[in-house]
Design a protein around this motif. Sequence first.
Motif, PDB file in Angstrom:
ATOM      1  N   ALA A 209      20.104   3.347  -2.838  1.00  0.00           N
ATOM      2  CA  ALA A 209      18.942   2.829  -3.566  1.00  0.00           C
ATOM      3  C   ALA A 209      17.900   3.920  -3.785  1.00  0.00           C
ATOM      4  CB  ALA A 209      18.335   1.657  -2.803  1.00  0.00           C
ATOM      5  N   LEU A 210      17.638   4.734  -2.751  1.00  0.00           N
ATOM      6  CA  LEU A 210      16.657   5.814  -2.910  1.00  0.00           C
ATOM      7  C   LEU A 210      17.155   6.856  -3.900  1.00  0.00           C
ATOM      8  CD1 LEU A 210      13.962   7.071  -2.057  1.00  0.00           C
ATOM      9  CD2 LEU A 210      15.182   8.225  -0.190  1.00  0.00           C
ATOM     10  N   GLU A 211      18.436   7.170  -3.839  1.00  0.00           N
ATOM     11  CA  GLU A 211      18.999   8.117  -4.796  1.00  0.00           C
ATOM     12  C   GLU A 211      18.791   7.622  -6.225  1.00  0.00           C
ATOM     13  OE1 GLU A 211      23.065   8.426  -3.596  1.00  0.00           O
ATOM     14  OE2 GLU A 211      22.703  10.128  -2.257  1.00  0.00           O
ATOM     15  N   GLY A 212      19.024   6.332  -6.442  1.00  0.00           N
ATOM     16  CA  GLY A 212      18.839   5.760  -7.774  1.00  0.00           C
ATOM     17  C   GLY A 212      17.397   5.801  -8.220  1.00  0.00           C
ATOM     18  N   LEU A 213      16.474   5.527  -7.290  1.00  0.00           N
ATOM     19  CA  LEU A 213      15.044   5.559  -7.595  1.00  0.00           C
ATOM     20  C   LEU A 213      14.621   6.944  -8.068  1.00  0.00           C
ATOM     21  CD1 LEU A 213      12.416   3.631  -7.083  1.00  0.00           C
ATOM     22  CD2 LEU A 213      12.034   5.195  -5.174  1.00  0.00           C
ATOM     23  N   VAL A 214      15.061   7.969  -7.331  1.00  0.00           N
ATOM     24  CA  VAL A 214      14.693   9.344  -7.676  1.00  0.00           C
ATOM     25  C   VAL A 214      15.343   9.753  -8.998  1.00  0.00           C
ATOM     26  CG1 VAL A 214      14.880  11.760  -6.970  1.00  0.00           C
ATOM     27  CG2 VAL A 214      14.299  10.005  -5.283  1.00  0.00           C
ATOM     28  N   ALA A 215      16.632   9.456  -9.153  1.00  0.00           N
ATOM     29  CA  ALA A 215      17.347   9.862 -10.362  1.00  0.00           C
ATOM     30  C   ALA A 215      16.756   9.223 -11.619  1.00  0.00           C
ATOM     31  CB  ALA A 215      18.823   9.490 -10.241  1.00  0.00           C
ATOM     32  N   ALA A 216      16.217   8.003 -11.481  1.00  0.00           N
ATOM     33  CA  ALA A 216      15.640   7.304 -12.628  1.00  0.00           C
ATOM     34  C   ALA A 216      14.223   7.771 -12.949  1.00  0.00           C
ATOM     35  CB  ALA A 216      15.652   5.800 -12.374  1.00  0.00           C
ATOM     36  N   GLY A 217      13.685   8.678 -12.159  1.00  0.00           N
ATOM     37  CA  GLY A 217      12.329   9.179 -12.399  1.00  0.00           C
ATOM     38  C   GLY A 217      11.240   8.176 -12.098  1.00  0.00           C
ATOM     39  N   GLU A 218      11.512   7.263 -11.164  1.00  0.00           N
ATOM     40  CA  GLU A 218      10.554   6.190 -10.888  1.00  0.00           C
ATOM     41  C   GLU A 218       9.479   6.585  -9.879  1.00  0.00           C
ATOM     42  OE1 GLU A 218      13.590   2.520 -12.011  1.00  0.00           O
ATOM     43  OE2 GLU A 218      13.291   3.033  -9.906  1.00  0.00           O
ATOM     44  N   ILE A 219       9.572   7.776  -9.293  1.00  0.00           N
ATOM     45  CA  ILE A 219       8.481   8.328  -8.480  1.00  0.00           C
ATOM     46  C   ILE A 219       7.797   9.365  -9.361  1.00  0.00           C
ATOM     47  CG2 ILE A 219       7.833   9.442  -6.313  1.00  0.00           C
ATOM     48  CD1 ILE A 219      10.585   8.650  -5.199  1.00  0.00           C
ATOM     49  N   ALA A 220       6.727   8.965 -10.033  1.00  0.00           N
ATOM     50  CA  ALA A 220       6.156   9.809 -11.071  1.00  0.00           C
ATOM     51  C   ALA A 220       4.649   9.611 -11.175  1.00  0.00           C
ATOM     52  CB  ALA A 220       6.812   9.499 -12.416  1.00  0.00           C
ATOM     53  N   VAL A 221       3.982  10.620 -11.693  1.00  0.00           N
ATOM     54  CA  VAL A 221       2.543  10.560 -11.950  1.00  0.00           C
ATOM     55  C   VAL A 221       2.240   9.348 -12.822  1.00  0.00           C
ATOM     56  CG1 VAL A 221       0.614  11.705 -13.120  1.00  0.00           C
ATOM     57  CG2 VAL A 221       2.199  13.043 -11.698  1.00  0.00           C
ATOM     58  N   GLY A 222       1.203   8.600 -12.420  1.00  0.00           N
ATOM     59  CA  GLY A 222       0.773   7.441 -13.187  1.00  0.00           C
ATOM     60  C   GLY A 222       1.342   6.121 -12.693  1.00  0.00           C
ATOM     61  N   ARG A 223       2.445   6.181 -11.961  1.00  0.00           N
ATOM     62  CA  ARG A 223       3.006   4.948 -11.399  1.00  0.00           C
ATOM     63  C   ARG A 223       2.289   4.633 -10.092  1.00  0.00           C
ATOM     64  NH1 ARG A 223       8.391   3.312 -10.751  1.00  0.00           N
ATOM     65  NH2 ARG A 223       7.718   1.496 -11.964  1.00  0.00           N
ATOM     66  N   THR A 224       2.174   3.350  -9.785  1.00  0.00           N
ATOM     67  CA  THR A 224       1.467   2.964  -8.567  1.00  0.00           C
ATOM     68  C   THR A 224       2.430   2.888  -7.380  1.00  0.00           C
ATOM     69  OG1 THR A 224       1.756   0.573  -8.821  1.00  0.00           O
ATOM     70  CG2 THR A 224      -0.138   1.586  -9.941  1.00  0.00           C
ATOM     71  N   GLU A 225       1.844   2.979  -6.199  1.00  0.00           N
ATOM     72  CA  GLU A 225       2.639   2.832  -4.970  1.00  0.00           C
ATOM     73  C   GLU A 225       3.369   1.490  -4.959  1.00  0.00           C
ATOM     74  OE1 GLU A 225      -0.499   5.346  -2.121  1.00  0.00           O
ATOM     75  OE2 GLU A 225      -0.349   3.163  -1.998  1.00  0.00           O
ATOM     76  N   ARG A 226       2.671   0.465  -5.384  1.00  0.00           N
ATOM     77  CA  ARG A 226       3.262  -0.877  -5.355  1.00  0.00           C
ATOM     78  C   ARG A 226       4.446  -0.981  -6.325  1.00  0.00           C
ATOM     79  NH1 ARG A 226       0.134  -4.584  -3.149  1.00  0.00           N
ATOM     80  NH2 ARG A 226      -1.764  -3.683  -4.038  1.00  0.00           N
ATOM     81  N   GLN A 227       4.339  -0.346  -7.477  1.00  0.00           N
ATOM     82  CA  GLN A 227       5.445  -0.364  -8.436  1.00  0.00           C
ATOM     83  C   GLN A 227       6.673   0.344  -7.862  1.00  0.00           C
ATOM     84  OE1 GLN A 227       3.336   1.498 -11.690  1.00  0.00           O
ATOM     85  NE2 GLN A 227       3.192  -0.428 -12.836  1.00  0.00           N
ATOM     86  N   ILE A 228       6.449   1.465  -7.214  1.00  0.00           N
ATOM     87  CA  ILE A 228       7.564   2.236  -6.649  1.00  0.00           C
ATOM     88  C   ILE A 228       8.232   1.448  -5.524  1.00  0.00           C
ATOM     89  CG2 ILE A 228       8.144   4.342  -5.375  1.00  0.00           C
ATOM     90  CD1 ILE A 228       5.796   5.678  -6.967  1.00  0.00           C
ATOM     91  N   ALA A 229       7.424   0.830  -4.665  1.00  0.00           N
ATOM     92  CA  ALA A 229       7.978   0.015  -3.579  1.00  0.00           C
ATOM     93  C   ALA A 229       8.812  -1.132  -4.140  1.00  0.00           C
ATOM     94  CB  ALA A 229       6.852  -0.525  -2.693  1.00  0.00           C
ATOM     95  N   ALA A 230       8.299  -1.784  -5.182  1.00  0.00           N
ATOM     96  CA  ALA A 230       9.025  -2.910  -5.779  1.00  0.00           C
ATOM     97  C   ALA A 230      10.341  -2.447  -6.392  1.00  0.00           C
ATOM     98  CB  ALA A 230       8.163  -3.594  -6.837  1.00  0.00           C
ATOM     99  N   ASP A 231      10.331  -1.294  -7.056  1.00  0.00           N
ATOM    100  CA  ASP A 231      11.557  -0.768  -7.654  1.00  0.00           C
ATOM    101  C   ASP A 231      12.598  -0.445  -6.592  1.00  0.00           C
ATOM    102  OD1 ASP A 231      10.592  -0.965 -10.227  1.00  0.00           O
ATOM    103  OD2 ASP A 231       9.860   1.106 -10.295  1.00  0.00           O
ATOM    104  N   LEU A 232      12.166   0.146  -5.488  1.00  0.00           N
ATOM    105  CA  LEU A 232      13.098   0.494  -4.417  1.00  0.00           C
ATOM    106  C   LEU A 232      13.675  -0.763  -3.772  1.00  0.00           C
ATOM    107  CD1 LEU A 232      14.501   2.546  -2.612  1.00  0.00           C
ATOM    108  CD2 LEU A 232      12.387   2.702  -1.253  1.00  0.00           C
ATOM    109  N   GLU A 233      12.822  -1.746  -3.514  1.00  0.00           N
ATOM    110  CA  GLU A 233      13.291  -2.991  -2.915  1.00  0.00           C
ATOM    111  C   GLU A 233      14.252  -3.725  -3.857  1.00  0.00           C
ATOM    112  OE1 GLU A 233       9.802  -5.135  -1.756  1.00  0.00           O
ATOM    113  OE2 GLU A 233       9.210  -3.639  -0.258  1.00  0.00           O
ATOM    114  N   TYR A 234      13.958  -3.687  -5.146  1.00  0.00           N
ATOM    115  CA  TYR A 234      14.855  -4.313  -6.121  1.00  0.00           C
ATOM    116  C   TYR A 234      16.224  -3.648  -6.105  1.00  0.00           C
ATOM    117  CZ  TYR A 234      16.795  -5.744 -10.635  1.00  0.00           C
ATOM    118  OH  TYR A 234      17.607  -6.231 -11.625  1.00  0.00           O
TER     119      TYR A 234
END
Length: 363
Positions: free
Chosen positions: A154-179
């Motif tokens: 799941a973490l590999e997918g999060l990073v590869a999709a560019g979902e840890i990025a400037v402008g995104r919120t902590e809550r959005q990133i947490a939700a994406d990882l949990e999803y």
Amino acid sequence: MALADTRFSNRRRKLAAELAGQRIDAVLITHLTHVRYLSGFSGSNGGLFLRKDLSAIMATDGRYTTQIAEEVPDLEAILGRAVGPELLKRVEGPLRVAFEADYVSVSQLEALKKAAPEDVVLVPISGVIEKIRLVKDPVELERLEQIAALANEALEGLVAAGEIAVGRTERQIAADLEYRMRQLGSERVSFDTIVASGPNSAKPHHGADDRALESGDLVTIDFGAHLRGFNSDCTRTFAVGEPNEFSREIYDVVLRAQLAGVKAAVPGAKLVDVDAACRDIIEEAGYGEYFVHSTGHGIGLDVHEGPSAAKTGTGELAEGMTLTIEPGIYVPGKGGVRIEDTLIITGGAPKIITAFPKELQIL
């Protein structure tokens, strides 16, 4: 008897042997983690009454009639909402019955006393089942590896999709990882996901809020998945945009400390020495006051369980135990870093089951 049933009956046998020297005739188990460990029952309301001769009876309520029959086919089950009192009502004394003092409230203890016959003496015990749980069996270790691999994917997918990025919120990133963990088969998270960015990364258990990531931030992600009763736990710290000199420095110190802790985690090592292997490096770098928690903990049916690698840690590591190694530096107002792996203690070097790379990644 099926293999799973044999595992549970063997655990009950170990518990009875542990209590044999304490003049205990039976034990009442109401802590759900321990009910599951000793029987396989995974419902949200259950109890187990185990005698020293290994005869046992279960209790649950009407919601789980079918489930308990499927999960614990080798034991009789009775129905009742208050499982502890229901089990004690069926006891014939004289008996000394142990109860789990660490998990029974004052009001619950009063209810147990009221339900127990006059010739039944309730005896508090502490840490007995936790001691048995320290060394995992092969099935437990396999399931821990499986859930750790799921979380890593799941973490590999999060990073590869560019979902840890400037402008995104902590809550959005947490939700994406949990999803992503859910999509891969996790039943739930092991604990509330931590995404701590910029100044929030200096808070060891920040959580995840609406702060948007900024260029140059350190971002610490501490996360875990849960499946079939077992948990994972991993932490990685990333840089979003080019990190400053301070960020690179503390990352390097924490990584060196973490690698030293992993190297120290071998059978026979004192837990206090494993903690010192990490802590000494951080102190020598001048950041000792900013390493504010212990080095690591066991993981299994609970995300935090024994053993404990800490300044006050006691005991030694043994083959089959699990241990996290998670040193950190947290400097208020500036930022922080934590790197965490989950290990299985083997006959030699530990097996790392959290496979995500540990070198600083700049996203």
